[in-house]
Design an enzyme around this catalytic site. Structure first.
Site, PDB file in Angstrom:
ATOM      1  N   ARG A  34     -13.001  -3.335  -7.249  1.00 11.96           N
ATOM      2  CA  ARG A  34     -12.520  -4.548  -5.996  1.00 11.96           C
ATOM      3  C   ARG A  34     -13.695  -5.421  -5.929  1.00 11.96           C
ATOM      4  O   ARG A  34     -14.545  -4.284  -5.640  1.00 11.96           O
ATOM      5  CB  ARG A  34     -10.943  -3.697  -5.491  1.00 11.96           C
ATOM      6  CG  ARG A  34      -9.773  -3.826  -6.174  1.00 11.96           C
ATOM      7  CD  ARG A  34      -9.050  -2.872  -4.257  1.00 11.96           C
ATOM      8  NE  ARG A  34      -9.449  -2.265  -3.399  1.00 11.96           N
ATOM      9  CZ  ARG A  34      -9.111  -2.783  -1.460  1.00 11.96           C
ATOM     10  NH1 ARG A  34      -8.351  -2.974  -1.980  1.00 11.96           N
ATOM     11  NH2 ARG A  34      -9.458  -1.401  -1.415  1.00 11.96           N
ATOM     12  N   ASP A  39       2.886  -6.672   6.659  1.00 14.77           N
ATOM     13  CA  ASP A  39       1.430  -6.079   6.784  1.00 14.77           C
ATOM     14  C   ASP A  39       0.621  -6.703   6.401  1.00 14.77           C
ATOM     15  O   ASP A  39       0.371  -7.517   5.579  1.00 14.77           O
ATOM     16  CB  ASP A  39       1.543  -4.620   5.638  1.00 14.77           C
ATOM     17  CG  ASP A  39       0.167  -3.732   6.482  1.00 14.77           C
ATOM     18  OD1 ASP A  39       0.043  -4.490   6.656  1.00 14.77           O
ATOM     19  OD2 ASP A  39       0.276  -2.601   5.654  1.00 14.77           O
ATOM     20  N   TYR A  93     -10.170  -2.497  10.948  1.00 17.18           N
ATOM     21  CA  TYR A  93     -11.357  -2.346  10.384  1.00 17.18           C
ATOM     22  C   TYR A  93     -11.979  -2.928   8.600  1.00 17.18           C
ATOM     23  O   TYR A  93     -13.142  -2.646   8.255  1.00 17.18           O
ATOM     24  CB  TYR A  93     -11.150  -0.637   9.614  1.00 17.18           C
ATOM     25  CG  TYR A  93      -9.767   0.083   9.147  1.00 17.18           C
ATOM     26  CD1 TYR A  93      -9.893   0.378   8.234  1.00 17.18           C
ATOM     27  CD2 TYR A  93      -8.972   0.322  10.041  1.00 17.18           C
ATOM     28  CE1 TYR A  93      -9.132   0.421   6.528  1.00 17.18           C
ATOM     29  CE2 TYR A  93      -8.082   1.620   9.369  1.00 17.18           C
ATOM     30  CZ  TYR A  93      -7.543   1.117   8.078  1.00 17.18           C
ATOM     31  OH  TYR A  93      -7.467   1.820   7.584  1.00 17.18           O
ATOM     32  N   LYS A  94     -11.317  -3.671   8.731  1.00 17.08           N
ATOM     33  CA  LYS A  94     -11.252  -4.373   7.231  1.00 17.08           C
ATOM     34  C   LYS A  94     -12.188  -5.670   7.449  1.00 17.08           C
ATOM     35  O   LYS A  94     -13.378  -5.960   8.280  1.00 17.08           O
ATOM     36  CB  LYS A  94     -10.055  -4.619   6.320  1.00 17.08           C
ATOM     37  CG  LYS A  94      -9.059  -2.979   5.701  1.00 17.08           C
ATOM     38  CD  LYS A  94      -7.792  -3.784   4.964  1.00 17.08           C
ATOM     39  CE  LYS A  94      -7.491  -2.618   5.025  1.00 17.08           C
ATOM     40  NZ  LYS A  94      -8.205  -1.394   3.633  1.00 17.08           N
ATOM     41  N   PHE A 108       0.972  -0.860  -0.355  1.00 18.65           N
ATOM     42  CA  PHE A 108       0.049  -0.127  -0.284  1.00 18.65           C
ATOM     43  C   PHE A 108       0.776   1.186   0.109  1.00 18.65           C
ATOM     44  O   PHE A 108       1.943   1.109   0.545  1.00 18.65           O
ATOM     45  CB  PHE A 108      -0.908   0.429   0.762  1.00 18.65           C
ATOM     46  CG  PHE A 108      -1.775   1.135   1.158  1.00 18.65           C
ATOM     47  CD1 PHE A 108      -2.867   1.135   0.270  1.00 18.65           C
ATOM     48  CD2 PHE A 108      -2.085   2.091   2.496  1.00 18.65           C
ATOM     49  CE1 PHE A 108      -4.048   1.539   0.121  1.00 18.65           C
ATOM     50  CE2 PHE A 108      -2.983   2.717   2.065  1.00 18.65           C
ATOM     51  CZ  PHE A 108      -4.206   2.910   0.833  1.00 18.65           C
TER      52      PHE A 108
END
Length: 395
Positions: A354, A184, A209-210, A113
Site C-alpha cells: 500500500r 467509517d 492518526y492517519k 476494516f
C-alpha cells in the site's frame, strides 16, 4: 492557489525519507512538539488540576470536533472527539440500531476494516435480539439493500485497495428502504472531500492518526446527524456525557446533542497535538487536496504500470481514495526492500503493498524517487533477501 510547499514545511519529515504511509500514520507536525511541551510545562506543570478550567481542557472534545466537522462536511456541534475508533463505532452502531428497532439485519461489506466487523459481531451477540451481520462484496452492497436492512455500515474507502464507495448514492438508497447509515471515515477524513450534511448520513466515525496527522493512538471522532442526536440513548453512558457531570447524580441523564456521546476524561495531551495538526488544514480546501492527490496517485500508477505491476486499486480516480495498492506474491519482502532504501509504505496480507498519498507533504519528486527505487527492487529482484521475509509484528 494552495502553497503545498508551506504545508510540507509544517511537518518534521526525516531527511532522505519518502513517506507514503500517511494512510496508516501521519507524520509529526512541527508545531506539536512545542505545543505538547508547553502543555506539560505550563498547563499541567504549573496549573495542575486548575488546567481543566483555566486551560480549557474540558472543552477540547467539542472544540476539536468542530474543526474536524469543517473537513467532513458536518455542521458545528455535531462531532465529538475522544476514545478509540472501535469505541466510537460501537456507539454509532448501537445508536443506529435503536433507530431501526423492528429490523434485524446489519449490512456491510468485506472491504470494511476487520475491527469494524468484530465490533459489530460482538455488539449483536451482546444485544441477543436475533440480529445478523450480512457481509457482501463491496460491489454488491447496493443490490443487497432491502426493506429488511436495519443499518448499512460501511467504510467509505477500502483499507486494502482504496476502493471508494459512493456515499451519497448508497445513503440515499438506504434511506429509501428505511435503513440507517453508519460510515467509517478512517481513510477519508483529511484525504478527500466528505459531505455528511449534504448526503444526509446518519452517523459517522473516524480516526485522527492517519490523514489528520494527530499522532500514534490519537483519539477518534463521532458524528451524529442533529435530528438523531436527541433521540440517542448511549450504549456507553459515561460521566462526561451526563447533562450535569459535576452534580454527581446517581443516575444517568443525557447531555443535549452530541455531548451525550462523550464518555470519559478527554485525552488532553493527545488532543493538543491533534489541534496543531488541524491548524495545517486551515488554509487548504479539501477540493484542492483531492485534486493534488489524484495527480500524485496517477503519476505513481503510470510508473507502476510501466513496471508491469498488478494494480489492485480502481483505475478510475473517481472511484479511488488517496492510496494505491499493488499485489505481488513477494509483496512483504518487496516493501521491506523499499523501506530499507528510505521509501516507506506498508503491507496488508496476503499480498498487498500500500502507498498512501498525502498532498499536505507529498510531492511529485517523492513519487519519482519512490518509483525509481521500486523499479530497482522489481527489475533487480532486491526483495530476494532472506532478511526481508522476516515478518515484524506490525506490517
Amino acid at each position: 492557489m494552495v502553497d503545498f510547499q508551506k504545508t510540507r514545511d509544517a511537518f518534521d519529515l526525516p531527511e532522505g525519507i519518502v513517506y507514503l504511509d500517511g494512510n496508516s500514520l501521519g507524520p509529526l507536525p512541527r508545531a506539536a512538539t512545542a505545543r505538547v511541551s508547553a502543555l506539560l510545562r505550563d498547563e499541567w506543570g504549573q496549573r495542575l488540576i486548575r488546567g481543566w478550567n483555566e486551560a480549557g481542557w474540558m472543552a477540547q472534545p467539542g472544540r476539536t470536533g468542530d474543526r474536524i466537522a469543517c473537513l467532513i462536511g458536518a455542521a458545528p456541534d455535531t462531532v465529538t472527539v475522544g476514545d478509540t475508533l472501535s469505541i466510537r463505532l460501537h456507539q454509532a452502531l448501537h445508536a443506529a440500531l435503536q433507530a431501526a428497532p423492528d429490523r434485524r439485519e446489519v449490512l456491510t461489506c468485506s472491504g470494511n476494516f476487520p475491527s469494524d466487523l468484530y465490533i459489530a459481531e460482538g455488539l449483536l451477540r451482546t444485544l441477543d435480539k436475533g440480529h445478523t451481520l450480512r457481509v457482501v462484496p463491496p460491489q454488491e452492497v447496493a443490490a443487497t439493500l432491502s426493506d429488511q436492512t436495519a443499518v448499512l455500515m460501511l467504510t467509505e474507502v477500502d483499507y486494502r485497495t482504496g476502493r471508494l464507495h459512493d456515499m451519497a448514492r448508497l445513503t440515499r438508497a438506504a434511506h429509501n428502504l428505511g435503513a440507517v447509515t453508519v460510515w467509517d471515515l478512517a481513510h477519508s477524513a483529511g484525504a478527500l472531500p466528505v459531505d455528511l450534511r449534504g448526503t444526509n448520513a446518519d452517523f459517522a466515525v473516524g480516526c485522527t492518526y492517519k490523514y489528520l496527522n494527530g499522532g500514534p493512538g490519537a483519539p477518534a471522532f463521532l458524528y451524529v446527524r442533529p435530528d438523531r442526536a436527541e433521540q440517542v440513548s448511549p450504549a456507553l453512558p459515561g460521566w462526561l456525557g451526563h447533562a450535569a457531570p459535576f452534580e454527581f447524580e446517581p443516575s444517568y441523564r443525557p447531555a443535549p446533542g452530541i455531548s451525550r456521546m462523550r464518555i470519559g476524561t478527554p485525552p488532553v495531551i493527545a488532543l493538543a497535538a491533534l489541534e496543531t495538526a488541524l491548524d495545517i488544514f486551515d488554509d487548504v480546501a479539501m477540493s484542492d487536496i483531492r485534486a493534488r492527490s489524484i495527480t500524485l496517485s496517477e503519476r505513481f500508477i503510470a510508473g507502476a504500470d510501466a513496471l508491469g505491476l498488478q494494480l489492485m486499486s480502481p483505475r478510475d480516480p473517481a472511484r479511488r481514495g488517496s492510496q494505491v495498492s499493488i499485489a505481488h506474491p513477494e509483496g512483504y519482502a518487496m516493501m521491506q526492500a523499499l523501506i530499507s532504501r528510505g521509501v516507506i509504505g506498508d503491507f496488508r496480507a496476503p499480498d498487498l503493498m500500500r502507498f498512501g498519498f498525502a498532498p499536505l507533504y507529498n510531492t511529485e519528486a517523492d513519487i519519482d524517487t519512490a518509483l525509481a527505487h521500486l523499479s530497482d527492487v522489481v527489475l533487480n529482484r532486491l526483495w530476494d533477501n532472506p532478511a526481508y521475509s522476516v515478518r515484524q509484528a506490525v506490517t
